[in-house]
Design a protein around this motif. Structure first.
Motif, PDB file in Angstrom:
ATOM      1  N   TRP A 180       0.839  -1.196   0.000  1.00 15.34           N
ATOM      2  CA  TRP A 180       0.000   0.000   0.000  1.00 15.34           C
ATOM      3  C   TRP A 180       0.874   1.246   0.000  1.00 15.34           C
ATOM      4  O   TRP A 180       1.991   1.235   0.518  1.00 15.34           O
ATOM      5  CB  TRP A 180      -0.875   0.049   1.262  1.00 15.34           C
ATOM      6  N   LEU A 181       0.320   2.307  -0.538  1.00 16.41           N
ATOM      7  CA  LEU A 181       0.911   3.638  -0.395  1.00 16.41           C
ATOM      8  C   LEU A 181       0.055   4.384   0.632  1.00 16.41           C
ATOM      9  O   LEU A 181      -1.171   4.435   0.511  1.00 16.41           O
ATOM     10  CB  LEU A 181       0.885   4.364  -1.745  1.00 16.41           C
ATOM     11  N   LEU A 182       0.719   4.918   1.667  1.00 17.81           N
ATOM     12  CA  LEU A 182      -0.021   5.593   2.733  1.00 17.81           C
ATOM     13  C   LEU A 182      -0.231   7.058   2.381  1.00 17.81           C
ATOM     14  O   LEU A 182       0.692   7.738   1.921  1.00 17.81           O
ATOM     15  CB  LEU A 182       0.747   5.494   4.052  1.00 17.81           C
ATOM     16  N   VAL A 183      -1.451   7.536   2.585  1.00 20.88           N
ATOM     17  CA  VAL A 183      -1.743   8.963   2.398  1.00 20.88           C
ATOM     18  C   VAL A 183      -2.462   9.470   3.636  1.00 20.88           C
ATOM     19  O   VAL A 183      -3.040   8.691   4.391  1.00 20.88           O
ATOM     20  CB  VAL A 183      -2.593   9.237   1.134  1.00 20.88           C
ATOM     21  N   ARG A 184      -2.413  10.766   3.814  1.00 25.48           N
ATOM     22  CA  ARG A 184      -3.000  11.315   5.029  1.00 25.48           C
ATOM     23  C   ARG A 184      -3.856  12.526   4.670  1.00 25.48           C
ATOM     24  O   ARG A 184      -3.515  13.313   3.786  1.00 25.48           O
ATOM     25  CB  ARG A 184      -1.809  11.563   5.942  1.00 25.48           C
TER      26      ARG A 184
ATOM     27  N   ARG B   8      -5.919  11.855   9.307  1.00 22.74           N
ATOM     28  CA  ARG B   8      -6.265  10.435   9.244  1.00 22.74           C
ATOM     29  C   ARG B   8      -5.480   9.766   8.112  1.00 22.74           C
ATOM     30  O   ARG B   8      -5.409  10.289   6.994  1.00 22.74           O
ATOM     31  CB  ARG B   8      -7.759  10.278   8.963  1.00 22.74           C
ATOM     32  N   THR B   9      -4.904   8.606   8.396  1.00 24.12           N
ATOM     33  CA  THR B   9      -4.122   7.888   7.385  1.00 24.12           C
ATOM     34  C   THR B   9      -5.004   6.887   6.648  1.00 24.12           C
ATOM     35  O   THR B   9      -5.802   6.188   7.270  1.00 24.12           O
ATOM     36  CB  THR B   9      -2.940   7.152   8.047  1.00 24.12           C
ATOM     37  N   SER B  10      -4.882   6.861   5.324  1.00 26.65           N
ATOM     38  CA  SER B  10      -5.551   5.831   4.534  1.00 26.65           C
ATOM     39  C   SER B  10      -4.515   5.092   3.708  1.00 26.65           C
ATOM     40  O   SER B  10      -3.417   5.591   3.487  1.00 26.65           O
ATOM     41  CB  SER B  10      -6.586   6.417   3.561  1.00 26.65           C
ATOM     42  N   LYS B  11      -4.908   3.910   3.256  1.00 22.95           N
ATOM     43  CA  LYS B  11      -4.008   3.072   2.466  1.00 22.95           C
ATOM     44  C   LYS B  11      -4.544   2.964   1.045  1.00 22.95           C
ATOM     45  O   LYS B  11      -5.703   2.627   0.841  1.00 22.95           O
ATOM     46  CB  LYS B  11      -3.932   1.667   3.070  1.00 22.95           C
ATOM     47  N   LEU B  12      -3.668   3.244   0.092  1.00 24.89           N
ATOM     48  CA  LEU B  12      -4.028   3.021  -1.306  1.00 24.89           C
ATOM     49  C   LEU B  12      -3.402   1.716  -1.756  1.00 24.89           C
ATOM     50  O   LEU B  12      -2.196   1.511  -1.599  1.00 24.89           O
ATOM     51  CB  LEU B  12      -3.501   4.158  -2.187  1.00 24.89           C
ATOM     52  N   SER B  13      -4.218   0.858  -2.328  1.00 25.32           N
ATOM     53  CA  SER B  13      -3.713  -0.442  -2.755  1.00 25.32           C
ATOM     54  C   SER B  13      -2.814  -0.292  -3.983  1.00 25.32           C
ATOM     55  O   SER B  13      -3.229   0.233  -5.009  1.00 25.32           O
ATOM     56  CB  SER B  13      -4.898  -1.348  -3.070  1.00 25.32           C
ATOM     57  N   VAL B  14      -1.565  -0.740  -3.851  1.00 21.11           N
ATOM     58  CA  VAL B  14      -0.624  -0.724  -4.980  1.00 21.11           C
ATOM     59  C   VAL B  14      -0.542  -2.120  -5.595  1.00 21.11           C
ATOM     60  O   VAL B  14      -0.631  -2.293  -6.811  1.00 21.11           O
ATOM     61  CB  VAL B  14       0.777  -0.256  -4.532  1.00 21.11           C
ATOM     62  N   HIS B  15      -0.344  -3.128  -4.737  1.00 15.89           N
ATOM     63  CA  HIS B  15      -0.361  -4.529  -5.183  1.00 15.89           C
ATOM     64  C   HIS B  15      -1.194  -5.325  -4.192  1.00 15.89           C
ATOM     65  O   HIS B  15      -1.083  -5.123  -2.984  1.00 15.89           O
ATOM     66  CB  HIS B  15       1.049  -5.121  -5.209  1.00 15.89           C
TER      67      HIS B  15
END
Ligand SMILES: [Zn+2]
Length: 185
Positions: A52-56, A62-69
Motif C-alpha cells: 500500500w501507499l499511505l496517504v494522510r 487520518r491515514t488511509s491506504k491506497l492499494s498498490v499490489h
C-alpha cells in the motif's frame, strides 16, 4: 519571405513537488490528501504480498491506504522494486502516485495546483516565426492555451491570434505538443 520557423525553442513542464490527491476523508469529509514524504506498507501473507501507499488527510491527519499490489506472489516482484517499497524510495513513490492505474483503482484524482512549473528559455525575442516544442517531464494536465499564454506572457486572445498549434487549444493534455508563434505586423 519563408514562413518556415527558423528557431526551435524547448519548453518543459515538470513537477516541483508531488501533487495532492482529491480523495474524500471518511472521517472529516475533507477532499484533500497528501502522501507527505511518501511511505509504503508491505504486508506478507504466506507467499504473497500486499503493498500500500499511505496517504494522510490534510485536515485531520487520518491515514488511509491506497492499494498498490494485492496478493501478488513474492517471486513475481522485481527485487529492486521490492527493495524500493521497503525503503520508501522517493522515485517509486512518485511513479506509483502518478500512475493512472493506481488512481483508477483507488478512486482519486491528482490535484496539481501549485505543484508544477513551466521552464522556458529566458526570452522570446528571436525573429518570428518561432517553433516551440513543449515536453512533459511529468504528466501534469494543462490547457495548451493557458500554458502558452503563461509562457509568452500574452492574453488568451493574443494567443489565439499569434499562434498555430498542432493540437486543440482548449483540451487539457499531458502529451508533448508543438506550436508556432507567427510574425505580427
Ligand atoms: Zn480528514
Amino acid at each position: 519571405m519563408s514562413s518556415q520557423p527558423h528557431t526551435v525553442l524547448p519548453w518543459v513542464v515538470r513537477r516541483t513537488r508531488l501533487p495532492l490527491l482529491s480523495l474524500r476523508c471518511v472521517d472529516c469529509r475533507s477532499e484533500s490528501a497528501t502522501t507527505g514524504e511518501g511511505r509504503f506498507r508491505v504486508n506478507a501473507n504466506g507467499k504473497r504480498l500486499d503493498v500500500w501507499l499511505l496517504v494522510r488527510c490534510v485536515s485531520c491527519d487520518r491515514t488511509s491506504k491506497l492499494s498498490v499490489h494485492e496478493r501478488v506472489p513474492v517471486r513475481s516482484f522485481d527485487p529492486a522494486e521490492l527493495h524500493g517499497y521497503h525503503v520508501n524510495d522517493p522515485e517509486l513513490v512518485a511513479s506509483r502516485l502518478l500512475d493512472p492505474v493506481l488512481a483508477r483503482r483507488n478512486r482519486f484524482t491528482l490535484d496539481w495546483t501549485g505543484a508544477w512549473q513551466l521552464d522556458t528559455p529566458a526570452r522570446l525575442d528571436e525573429a518570428r516565426p518561432v517553433l516551440v516544442e513543449v515536453v512533459f517531464d511529468d504528466p501534469v494536465p494543462v490547457r495548451p492555451d493557458r500554458l502558452i499564454a503563461k509562457g509568452l506572457r500574452l492574453s488568451r486572445n493574443e494567443v489565439l491570434r499569434q499562434i498555430t498549434c498542432d493540437i486543440p487549444l482548449h483540451r487539457p493534455t499531458s502529451q508533448g505538443f508543438a506550436f508556432t508563434v507567427m510574425a505580427v505586423d
